[in-house]
Design a protein around this motif. Structure first.
Motif, short mmCIF file in Angstrom:
data_model
loop_
_atom_site.label_atom_id
_atom_site.label_comp_id
_atom_site.label_asym_id
_atom_site.label_seq_id
_atom_site.Cartn_x
_atom_site.Cartn_y
_atom_site.Cartn_z
N GLN A 10 0.84 -1.20 0.00
CA GLN A 10 0.00 0.00 0.00
C GLN A 10 0.88 1.26 0.00
O GLN A 10 1.99 1.23 0.52
N ALA A 11 0.31 2.26 -0.57
CA ALA A 11 1.06 3.52 -0.59
C ALA A 11 1.09 4.12 0.81
O ALA A 11 0.13 4.06 1.56
N GLU A 12 2.23 4.65 1.18
CA GLU A 12 2.39 5.31 2.48
C GLU A 12 2.67 6.79 2.23
O GLU A 12 3.57 7.13 1.47
N VAL A 13 1.86 7.62 2.90
CA VAL A 13 1.98 9.07 2.74
C VAL A 13 2.39 9.66 4.07
O VAL A 13 1.81 9.34 5.11
N ALA A 14 3.33 10.56 4.06
CA ALA A 14 3.77 11.25 5.27
C ALA A 14 3.48 12.74 5.12
O ALA A 14 3.49 13.29 4.02
N VAL A 15 3.24 13.38 6.23
CA VAL A 15 2.96 14.83 6.25
C VAL A 15 4.25 15.55 6.62
O VAL A 15 4.87 15.24 7.63
N ARG A 16 4.58 16.49 5.77
CA ARG A 16 5.80 17.24 6.04
C ARG A 16 5.51 18.57 6.75
O ARG A 16 6.13 18.90 7.74
N ARG A 17 4.60 19.38 6.22
CA ARG A 17 4.32 20.71 6.76
C ARG A 17 2.82 20.97 6.73
O ARG A 17 2.18 20.67 5.75
N ILE A 18 2.32 21.59 7.85
CA ILE A 18 0.89 21.92 7.93
C ILE A 18 0.77 23.42 8.25
O ILE A 18 1.41 23.90 9.17
N SER A 19 -0.05 24.15 7.49
CA SER A 19 -0.42 25.53 7.86
C SER A 19 -1.94 25.56 7.94
O SER A 19 -2.63 25.13 7.04
N TYR A 20 -2.39 26.06 9.07
CA TYR A 20 -3.82 26.01 9.35
C TYR A 20 -4.56 27.14 8.64
O TYR A 20 -3.99 28.18 8.33
N THR A 21 -5.82 26.91 8.46
CA THR A 21 -6.69 27.94 7.87
C THR A 21 -6.82 29.11 8.85
O THR A 21 -7.00 28.90 10.05
N LYS A 22 -6.73 30.34 8.30
CA LYS A 22 -6.85 31.54 9.15
C LYS A 22 -7.89 32.48 8.55
O LYS A 22 -7.91 32.70 7.34
N LEU A 23 -8.70 33.04 9.44
CA LEU A 23 -9.63 34.09 9.06
C LEU A 23 -9.34 35.27 10.00
O LEU A 23 -9.58 35.19 11.19
N GLU A 24 -8.77 36.33 9.44
CA GLU A 24 -8.42 37.50 10.24
C GLU A 24 -9.42 38.62 9.93
O GLU A 24 -9.71 38.89 8.76
#
Length: 193
Positions: A10-24
Motif C-alpha cells: 500500500q502507498a504510504e503518505v507522510a505529512v511534512r508541513r501543515i499551515s492552518y486555515t486563518k480568518l483575520e
C-alpha cells in the motif's frame, strides 16, 4: 505444481508541513471630527447722554431763534411800515398845506407833539421768572445680540470589518509507492520473496 505468488504494498503518505486555515478580521476604528465655534457675548453698553435744552430760558430774556423772532415781530414790522407810511404821508400833506404859509408854526408844533408823545410813553419793566433749562437724560443701554456656541461632530465609521482569509495547506510526500508484485514458484508458496 506451479503456484502464483502475489505481494501487494500500500502507498504510504507522510505529512511534512501543515499551515492552518486563518480568518483575520480587523475593525477600522471610528474617526471623530468636530467643528467648534465658541460663544460670544457681542454685548456692549452705550454711554449716558444728557441733552440740555436751554432755549426756554434764553428765550425769556430775548435770545430768540430766527423762526421765533420772525413769528413775533414779522407782522408787527409790516404794521409799523404801514403806520409809518401813513404818518409820513400825513406830515407831507401838512407841510404842503401849512408850512408854506407865512408865520406858520406847523412844523415846530408837529415836532413838539412828537417829542411830547415820546416823553409821555409809559415804560414798563416786567420781572418774570426765567425757566430752568430742560435736562433730558438718556440712560446707558446694553446693546448687541449674543452668539451661542456651535459644536458639530462628525463620526466616520466603516460598516464592515476588513477580513483576510488564508486557506490551510498540507504538504505531503510519498514514503512508499503502492504496488502489486506477482511471481510463480513450483511446489510451494514463496511467502518470503
Amino acid at each position: 505444481m506451479l503456484r502464483l505468488n502475489i505481494r501487494q504494498t500500500q502507498a504510504e503518505v507522510a505529512v511534512r508541513r501543515i499551515s492552518y486555515t486563518k480568518l483575520e478580521a480587523h475593525a477600522t476604528p471610528a474617526q471623530l471630527t468636530s467643528e467648534t465655534k465658541p460663544a460670544r457675548s457681542n454685548r456692549g453698553t452705550t454711554p449716558i447722554r444728557i441733552d440740555i435744552d436751554s432755549y426756554p430760558s434764553r428765550h425769556s430774556y430775548g435770545y430768540d431763534s430766527h423762526t421765533d423772532f420772525a413769528k413775533e415781530h414779522g407782522q408787527q414790522g409790516f404794521a409799523d411800515v404801514r403806520k409809518g407810511t401813513s404818518e409820513h404821508t400825513a406830515q407831507a400833506w401838512t407841510n404842503i398845506d401849512q408850512a408854506a404859509r407865512p408865520d406858520s408854526e406847523a412844523i415846530p408844533h408837529m415836532y413838539k407833539a412828537d417829542i411830547e408823545q415820546f416823553a409821555k410813553q409809559r415804560r414798563v419793566i416786567v420781572a418774570a421768572h426765567i425757566p430752568d433749562p430742560v435736562f433730558t437724560v438718556h440712560p446707558s443701554e446694553v446693546v448687541g445680540t449674543p452668539e451661542p456656541a456651535h459644536l458639530e461632530q462628525h463620526v466616520s465609521a466603516e460598516p464592515f470589518a476588513k477580513t483576510h482569509y488564508t486557506p490551510g495547506k498540507i504538504e505531503t510526500y510519498l514514503t512508499q509507492k503502492a504496488g502489486v508484485q506477482q511471481w510463480t514458484s513450483e511446489g510451494r508458496y514463496d511467502i518470503m520473496a
